[in-house]
Enzyme design. Structure first.
Site, PDB file in Angstrom:
ATOM      1  N   SER A 174      -9.913  -0.438   7.348  1.00 31.08           N
ATOM      2  CA  SER A 174      -9.375  -0.088   5.752  1.00 31.08           C
ATOM      3  C   SER A 174      -8.555  -1.454   5.198  1.00 31.08           C
ATOM      4  CB  SER A 174      -8.337   0.978   5.971  1.00 31.08           C
ATOM      5  OG  SER A 174      -9.057   2.228   5.715  1.00 31.08           O
ATOM      6  N   SER A 225      -9.647   2.191   3.171  1.00 30.68           N
ATOM      7  CA  SER A 225      -8.681   2.797   2.241  1.00 30.68           C
ATOM      8  C   SER A 225      -7.876   1.743   1.398  1.00 30.68           C
ATOM      9  CB  SER A 225      -7.919   3.639   3.053  1.00 30.68           C
ATOM     10  OG  SER A 225      -7.185   3.029   3.963  1.00 30.68           O
ATOM     11  N   LYS A 250       0.886  -1.153  -0.033  1.00 31.72           N
ATOM     12  CA  LYS A 250       0.029   0.132   0.056  1.00 31.72           C
ATOM     13  C   LYS A 250       0.779   1.287  -0.051  1.00 31.72           C
ATOM     14  CE  LYS A 250      -3.841   1.916   2.791  1.00 31.72           C
ATOM     15  NZ  LYS A 250      -4.821   1.989   4.050  1.00 31.72           N
TER      16      LYS A 250
END
Lengths: 125, 491
Positions: free
Chosen positions: B182, B158, B83
């Site tokens: 997330s 997210s 990420k």
């Protein structure tokens, strides 16, 4: 045109003269914010909110503030506030050097430098 | 390319590890196959901010050389995506923001370092909600991520780039971070497995901070077994993170072999109230029946303050974010506005231009709840309610070993559907946020489909119960094949 410090200060002054920008309002918490309050919060947060963003920001922040205001209904007398999930204490570490000076590498991300210093607009007249 | 390497993308991590060690294919072949897949499919998903082709190929060659020399770690040659919230040395690290559009990290996050030291090969950096603030991956400066099950829909957020990339078989595993759901919510919305460990289990060093008392790193994978493999490498004490917990890391892979017999599974009464899509509820109930059929004991439990978890979070997280994001000042790194009139103008315009609308709203919400006269009414109050929520879990775990329920109230929603009202978006995390407030580990595993869209089963355990959570999830996945389903366009 950018919002300058002077403009921000004027907004704060103007609002203060109306009885305070962020008047504490307990136990009934405010359920909406107005434009002047939002501009004051933005100034505290060092954020310029563009003129065309203000109306939407006021609307959405008001919704958020309204939403979180329901916390006031919770019975929390004598409840110890929880700051951290594991109730840890900060751990001291030995006072020894662990990192070398990597200034050039780190400053390669800086927007403006000179002789190893960060450049900013003139602060002192 | 050998016959066996043509379908490499279809294999989960554990299977790839076996193939590499047997010599069925090389790390270079595997890396090349997946890079080609990313090249072919990323356009339809926007799952990547950066694809690190040269670095990946070089690392793959090193991995093959290590293997030939009888060296190499437990993940030698296995591909992973990070990420874009994790700092990666000499590689762009944007956090999905214009603020860090050109930021090249001078160091590696501990998670990145540990995975690389174990031989994992980074293929790139995944797209995400800006500064991890969002539940749909639509707030990214680099555009929204699309769900491979239906590209008109969100992959959750997210960590939506990570979930979309794993779901579309562009990569077998990806790191993520979870501050309010997330990792778990995007896993649920894409039919992948998402693990958020206990707060402090995995180092936060080099993970760009959003809300420091809630943030935790984890993984999105194809199975609980794969998650166990990665967690064993990622977890453990790190002196560079002041909240890292110093306790032994169990052998999570060995722990998968346990049984569901006698495991007390708490079913939260409030989870099935209004708000949960009825078809999702049915899928979750069916999953609970599967656990029961293997000897698990279902028990009803109460989380009486569940409804307050989202408003509590939206005081605590923005308050911490307003403090954490004060470091972005346009001076030392990050976006700087042109031609500032003075220092204040430099700060305000750099931040005003560098941050997107949702990030600005959160910073302002946090600034407001911490401001003079409001601190007690909002922030202190939220910390007290956080204690109540944490106590609810403690009471529940007196009677049960694990809590099971839905991960998200609905399957994947359409892009743009929830962007008008931030509160509607926030409520998507109602089932996941409690675990962050209390610091508990949680995992989402695929448990069915509604109208062709995946549904997630959420398991939460007591602090440091990752081993039993992974075991429950793994045992469930031995009995079901929801986690093996692949979106049609990405087979």
């Amino acid at each position: 045109m950018p919002t300058t410090l002077h403009k921000v200060a004027c907004i704060i002054c103007a609002h203060a003269s109306q009885g305070g920008a962020l008047r504490p309002n307990t136990p009934d918490l405010p359920v909406s914010l107005d434009k002047v309050q939002v501009q004051h919060i933005a100034a505290l947060a060092r954020l310029r909110v563009a003129d065309d963003e203000i109306a939407e920001t006021v609307d959405k922040l008001s919704r958020i503030v309204d939403f979180v205001a329901q916390l006031s209904q919770a019975a929390t007398d004598d409840v110890v506030p929880m700051a951290h999930p594991l109730n840890q204490v900060q751990r001291p570490r030995p006072d020894r050097i662990t990192e070398s000076n990597d200034r050039d590498r780190i400053q390669s991300n800086a927007p403006a430098i000179s002789d190893g210093f960060y450049l900013v607009p003139k602060v002192l007249e | 390319m050998s016959a066996s390497s043509r379908d490499l993308h279809a294999q989960p991590l554990t299977q790839l590890a076996a193939g590499l060690s047997r010599g069925d294919f090389s790390a270079l072949e595997l890396t090349q196959a997946l890079l080609a897949r990313i090249e072919r499919h990323n356009g339809s998903l926007n799952a990547f901010v950066t694809v690190t082709v040269d670095e990946a190929l070089a690392a793959a060659k090193r991995a093959d050389a290590d293997r030939a020399a009888g060296k190499g770690g437990v993940l030698n040659g296995l591909p992973i995506v990070h990420k874009d919230i994790f700092c990666t040395r000499d590689v762009l690290t944007t956090c999905g923001s214009r603020m860090l559009e050109n930021f090249v990290s001078p160091y590696d996050a501990t998670v990145v370092e540990r995975l690389a030291d174990a031989g994992a090969i980074m293929l790139g950096k995944s797209n995400m909600d800006e500064f991890a603030m969002g539940s749909s991956s639509e707030t990214s400066y680099f555009g929204p991520v699309r769900n491979p099950w239906d590209t008109e829909r969100s992959p959750g957020g997210s960590s939506g780039g990570s979930s979309a990339a794993v779901a579309a078989r562009l990569v077998p595993a990806a790191t993520g971070t979870d501050t309010g759901g997330s990792i778990r919510q995007p896993a649920a919305l894409t039919g992948t497995t998402g693990l958020k460990p206990t707060y402090g289990r995995v180092s936060r060093y080099g993970m760009i901070a959003f809300a420091s008392s809630l943030d935790q790193a984890g993984v999105i994978t194809r199975s609980a077994g794969d998650a166990a493999l990665l967690l064993g490498v990622m977890a453990g004490f790190d002196e560079r993170d002041s909240t890292s917990v110093d306790r032994p890391v169990p052998d999570y892979v060995a722990g998968l072999a346990g049984s569901l017999k006698g495991v007390r599974v708490g079913v939260v009464r409030q989870h099935f109230d209004a708000g949960l899509d009825e078809h999702c509820a049915a899928a979750v109930r069916e999953a609970l029946a599967v656990l029961e059929s293997q000897g698990a004991i279902l028990t009803e439990v109460d989380l009486p303050n569940l409804d307050l978890s989202v408003p509590t979070y939206y005081v605590v997280a923005p308050a911490e974010c307003s403090s954490n994001l004060s470091r972005f000042d346009g001076v030392r790194f990050g976006h700087r506005a042109d031609d500032p009139e003075d220092l204040m103008d430099l700060y305000c315009r750099s931040r005003g231009e560098g941050f997107g609308a949702e990030v600005k709203r959160r910073i302002m919400t946090g600034t407001y709840v911490l401001s003079a006269g409001y601190y007690d009414a909002y922030y202190l109050k939220a910390q007290q309610v956080r204690q109540l929520i944490s106590d609810d879990f403690r009471h529940a775990f007196a009677d049960v070993d694990v809590i099971a329920g839905p991960t998200a109230p609905t399957p994947a929603f359409k892009l743009g559907d929830k962007t008008d009202d931030p509160v509607t978006m926030y409520l998507n995390d109602i089932y996941t946020i409690g675990a962050n407030l209390a610091g508990l580990p949680g995992i989402s595993v695929p448990c069915g489909f509604v109208d062709g869209l995946p549904v997630g089963l959420h398991l939460v355990g007591p602090h440091f119960a990752e081993e039993s959570l992974l075991c429950c999830a793994h045992q469930y996945q031995q009995l079901t094949d929801w986690h093996e389903q692949c979106p049609g366009d990405y087979r």
